[in-house]
Design an enzyme around this catalytic site. Structure first.
Site, PDB file in Angstrom:
ATOM      1  CG  ASP A 162      -5.873  -6.012   1.082  1.00 14.14           C
ATOM      2  OD1 ASP A 162      -5.141  -5.812   2.061  1.00 14.14           O
ATOM      3  OD2 ASP A 162      -6.282  -5.096   0.342  1.00 14.14           O
ATOM      4  CG  ASP A 191      -7.181  -1.817   4.330  1.00 13.55           C
ATOM      5  OD1 ASP A 191      -6.463  -2.138   3.365  1.00 13.55           O
ATOM      6  OD2 ASP A 191      -8.422  -1.905   4.312  1.00 13.55           O
ATOM      7  CB  SER A 198       3.634 -22.132  -0.526  1.00  8.15           C
ATOM      8  OG  SER A 198       4.117 -21.480   0.622  1.00  8.15           O
ATOM      9  CD  GLU A 251      -3.116  -0.614   2.269  1.00  7.52           C
ATOM     10  OE1 GLU A 251      -3.173   0.530   2.765  1.00  7.52           O
ATOM     11  OE2 GLU A 251      -3.793  -1.563   2.667  1.00  7.52           O
TER      12      GLU A 251
END
Length: 824
Positions: A336, A339, A264, A195
């Site tokens: 996600d 934030d 992975s 971000e």
């Protein structure tokens, strides 16, 4: 003169004798902490005898009279082999490294104190189910039994490192194990950094359309253009060239390789796609390399049956492995779950910040960091409704936080009711895919893709808390957002049913290489950032090339070194360079370029350690990325040190005008992309000539692509580093299934620093034919033969058997330890 010579001889001989005595004394002290695997010991904390049978690879097979006693045995075994690693992990998450290592680790401690993960772990103990609490308590008792034995019998303080960095070792607590899982969430999360980087790039680029090039979405449907960050945060553009403090790069830091986050591979085949008629499962989770590896192999005999696989020292759970009935594998989901919120301070009272309801005081707390050989430091910790406040010195936040504002972090790992440990426990006991999927709802962080197989079914489910965001969110979570705007704030956690799930697919094969798994519109999108856009294409080809698969074909896929990226990009970037012009005279740059292009033109994209082409290709792409970005991004270009194949393809296909990156703005002429390709290849060859010589045909990729299993403390000590660090020539690269992520910076940019520390392949038609391996060895003691005894097997792509048969373990055991309960 003869007398002088005689005395010099005596002094020299005496010095040699003293040096030998010193070495012998040092060896004696250090070797005292080498564990004895063949003994009987009476311990407090177990109700039945616990037997630890160590097979010929030093994998402990632990048998207790009940689950609690088995976990006691695991705690004891972990502390025997990895005590220093466990203590260091605990100190890291507690923010107490500086008590031992001094001021060098102060920035790490400051950040971990601001996250307050250890306090959250302590409060999370009560949130675990009864069986998990019992297991955590028993495991801690097993660790403490080893600590008591070390103290009572003077066993060299438990680890060689304890002599160099002597500090009291506190008893192990159940919260310590939960805290280590939270520390893994730190290592596997990358959205916070992404971000900030997205916002910095937004401020740096004059043409905002170019953001879609340099930080592209994974292939698939796109999203509408995001707002200009400078428009959201007036005053932010003036910060884009702010001077930044040095980031924590200490090897002890969980952030020193964080740019790579998690990666992975996992794939599964249903009985109809398996030659043996049983389900198949393969897994190789990728983390930063170290010596010893973060992974530790173990077999536990539980009331529900035996389980075997990869554990993390300090955590009483088989994170990836199998039982007789079920196999489970993990890959980073890239959900996600973070934030950044920019909080606006009250100009009349900076102890307050703006909320949708008006100004509100920060929650504050003081925390004292004790520093070895220095005065303590007192931190003032602050929290808003959105999470802990992070200063501008962390994560480059100073470059995107306007005056009069501060940055707060919302993150699912900041939960004081984190039941991830209970989820892991329940999955170990599950016997069917359905039961394991249900157990996954307890996962909080780090989010993972959980791949499962039982005797009949294969499935994959994204587990972990998924934040619920408003559809009208300012930045959709791609950039920092205004914390005082109600629509930007999290609206709780999405239901578990919203997490992506794939059960019994019609094609009979499923897998994940950290690639994009779903294409859903925001806010159900899961993520805009994915860990792989390339390897998945090679995996799909290998899976589709066979009607049925075997254990060996899954192993072959794990060890595959063909780069889809090289095959797809080289024809693009070299389109106008291949076979052009007459042969140039020997010794000229033009001739060297022709030789390089001739080699690459006949190369199949295999990143084999013995070939020269992978090094030429990798150096070319690195130079090309720098040529394309340096002019437009300036100093920010160093954040893009790893070539992004999607970015380069966009430029060379001129998608939405992306070929604009090829023109050098400071020059008077207009450069074409062919010009940049040629200049970048020349740059790469100059670097190769200076580093490895001019004989291109004799280059070896493995000389540059050395796997760096370095000891996190002693690995930098002169002379000693040659004994504790494990270096290996390796195949693979950034975009191969046998992934060997390169360092990207410094004098050795192609060192292999991040890859599969654990590999496992399980065939449920014949479970005892299953195999696994770790990248170093079971022991963390560098004087032990088990410190690196698996390293060469791992490098060569070999495995060891994964059997639940206790008699096979006993047949070639290196020792059997019996822990007898203390008589009452």
């Amino acid at each position: 003169m003869a007398l002088i010579f005689k005395w010099l001889l005596r002094l020299t001989g005496g010095a040699i004798v003293l040096a030998l005595i010193a070495v012998l004394v040092l060896y004696f002290l250090l070797s005292r902490s080498l564990p004895d695997y063949d003994k009987r010991l009476t311990v407090a904390g177990t109700s039945t005898p616990v037997e630890i049978v160590r097979d010929n690879a030093n994998v402990p097979h632990i048998f207790g009279g009940n689950d609690a006693d088995t976990f006691f045995g695991l705690g004891y075994a972990h502390a025997q082999d990895r005590l220093w690693q466990m203590v260091t992990l605990r100190r890291t998450v507690q923010g107490r490294l500086s008590e031992v290592f001094g001021a060098r680790t102060i920035e790490i401690d400051k950040l971990m104190r601001r996250f307050a993960l250890y306090d959250l772990a302590r409060r999370s103990v009560a949130a675990q189910d009864a069986a998990t609490q019992e297991a955590l308590t028993a495991y801690a008792a097993g660790v403490n039994a080893r600590l008591a034995e070390i103290n009572q019998e003077a066993l060299g303080r438990g680890a060689p490192e304890m002599f160099l960095f002597n500090a009291p070792v506190a008893p192990w607590q159940p919260a310590d194990s939960i805290a280590i899982i939270k520390l893994m969430a730190v290592q596997l999360s990358s959205h916070l950094e992404n971000e900030v980087l997205y916002a910095r790039a937004s401020l740096e680029l004059d043409d905002e359309a170019r953001l879609a090039d340099i930080m592209p979405l994974a292939p698939g449907s796109g999203i509408a253009a995001l707002p200009d960050y400078a428009a959201l945060m007036p005053g932010a553009r003036a910060l884009r060239h702010a001077s930044l403090p040095e980031r924590p790069r200490d090897p002890l830091s969980p952030f020193h390789k964080r740019a790579f986050a998690g990666a992975s591979n996992a794939w599964a085949a249903a009985p109809a796609r398996s030659a043996s008629g049983g389900t198949l499962l393969a897994n190789d989770p990728h983390l930063g390399f170290s010596a010893p590896s973060i992974w530790y192999l173990a077999r536990l005999q539980l009331d529900s049956g035996g389980v075997i696989g990869g554990t993390i020292p300090g955590v009483p759970v088989v994170m990836t492995g199998r039982s007789h009935d079920l196999g489970w594998a993990i890959t980073s989901s890239y959900m996600d779950d973070q934030d950044i919120f920019i909080e606006k301070l009250n100009p009349d009272n900076p102890a307050e910040y703006l909320t949708p309801e008006g100004h509100k005081p920060f929650r504050t707390e003081r925390s004292i960091i004790h520093i070895k050989d220095a005065d303590p430091v007192t931190l003032t910790l602050r929290w808003s409704d959105n999470g802990p406040i992070l200063p501008g010195s962390h994560y480059d936040l100073a470059t995107i936080t306007p005056p009069g504002h501060v940055a707060a972090l919302s993150w699912t790992a900041l939960s004081d009711a984190d039941t991830t440990m209970s989820a892991g426990m329940s999955i170990m006991h599950a016997k069917t895919v359905e039961t394991a999927l249900d157990a996954g709802r307890l996962y909080v962080a780090p989010s993972q893709n959980l791949t499962l197989v039982d005797q009949d079914t294969i499935a994959m489910k994204t587990v972990g808390a998924m934040p619920r965001r408003n559809a009208r969110h300012d930045t959709q979570g791609r950039m920092p957002a205004r914390g005082w705007v109600r629509q930007n704030r999290w609206q709780g956690i999405s239901p578990y049913s919203a997490n992506p799930e794939f059960v019994a697919p019609a094609g009979g094969v499923l897998g994940n290489t950290n690639n994009k798994t779903v294409d859903r519109p925001f806010p159900l999108h899961v993520s805009f950032l994915w860990g792989d856009t390339q390897r998945v294409y090679r995996w799909r080809k290998l899976m589709q090339n066979r009607e049925v698969h075997t254990r060996d074909s899954f192993i072959e896929a794990q060890l595959d070194t063909v780069s889809f990226t090289a095959r797809s990009l080289l024809p693009l970037i070299g389109a106008d360079l291949w076979f052009t012009g007459e042969a140039a005279p020997d010794g000229t740059p033009e001739r060297q370029r022709q030789r390089a292009l001739d080699l690459l033109s006949e190369w199949n994209g295999e990143m084999n350690e013995h070939l020269p082409e992978p090094l030429i290709y990798a150096a070319w792409l690195r130079a090309l990325q720098d040529r394309l970005t340096r002019d437009d991004l300036g100093p920010l270009a160093h954040e893009f040190s790893h070539p992004d194949p999607v970015f380069i393809e966009r430029v060379y296909r001129d998608i939405d005008g992306a070929a604009a990156w090829c023109d050098v703005r400071q020059s008077t002429r207009v450069e074409s992309c062919t010009d940049i390709s040629r200049m970048a290849l020349d740059d790469a060859l100059v670097w190769i000539n200076e580093t490895y010589g001019t004989a291109l045909e004799s280059l070896r990729w493995g000389d540059a692509h050395q796997a760096t299993h370095d000891h996190q403390v002693l690995g930098e000590v002169p002379l000693l580093r040659y004994f504790v660090n494990i270096r290996q020539s390796t195949s693979g690269g950034d975009h191969t299934l046998l992934r060997g992520r390169t360092k990207g910076t410094g004098p050795d940019p192609f060192q292999n620093v991040h890859g599969a520390g654990y590999r496992g392949v399980y065939d449920f038609a014949d479970p005892d034919s299953s195999v696994f391996i770790v990248s170093t060895g079971q022991s963390g003691h560098f004087l032990s033969r088990h410190y690196d005894d698996m390293a060469q097997l791992w490098r060569r792509g070999e495995y060891i058997p994964m059997s639940l048969d206790p008699e096979l373990a006993r047949a070639a055991a290196v020792g059997i330890t019996v822990l007898e309960p203390l008589a009452r």
